[in-house]
Design a protein around this motif. Structure first.
Motif: not given
Length: 175
Positions: A77-98
């Motif tokens: 999986y792609w992982y962008c560490p802490d310090g994400r912008d709004g779009e990166q945060q939306r992507q992070f949350e999308g893969v974290e829901i399940k």
């Protein structure tokens, strides 16, 4: 109630070490999933610093990952560490829901308090924890209705039995 990470290690390894050649291990640094290689002959779910919540979270990722993903470090999986912008945060949350829906269920099976993780303390935007938790709850309720993945059900059963917790209901996942 006392929550000791060694109980999670023991329960997980009892459920999956033989059948999936996978072990849960305490780490001293960042969590990571490491597939078997030429040096270590088993897959490892390494959780951070002996934290009970970290162990549940990392196991939840493994419980979601399919066969192909479990052959790749951190499941590929792609992982962008802490310090994400709004779009990166939306992507992070999308893969974290399940995984977080499963983590919530695992937590309930232990009688352990679940906290949704937006994991972006230094980001350029403040994550909406309440909205994200509502999405995680929606997924958890979907799993409750349609059935959790088989490996998740196995581990949930072991946790409920060990921690003497009741079966999950929709009311278990309250906001």
């Amino acid at each position: 109630m006392s929550f000791c990470y060694s109980d999670l290690i023991s329960l997980f390894n009892h459920c999956f070490a033989a059948s999936y050649n996978t072990r849960l291990e305490r780490g001293d640094d960042e969590p990571v999933y490491l597939p078997a290689d030429n040096i270590i002959d088993h897959h490892r779910i390494v959780f951070a610093h002996g934290y009970f919540a970290s162990a549940l979270h990392e196991v939840a990722h493994w419980l979601v990952a399919g066969d192909a993903r479990r052959t790749q470090e951190d499941y590929g999986y792609w992982y962008c560490p802490d310090g994400r912008d709004g779009e990166q945060q939306r992507q992070f949350e999308g893969v974290e829901i399940k995984p977080q829906a499963i983590e919530w269920a695992l937590s309930l099976c232990c009688g352990f308090h679940f906290n949704v993780s937006c994991d972006n303390l230094n980001g350029s935007v403040e994550p909406d924890r309440h909205a994200f938790k509502a999405l995680v709850r929606e997924q958890a309720l979907h799993y409750l209705e349609q059935g959790f993945p088989a490996r998740a059900q196995t581990f949930m059963h072991a946790l409920r039995k060990h921690y003497h917790q009741p079966s999950l209901t929709a009311e278990s996942f309250s906001l």
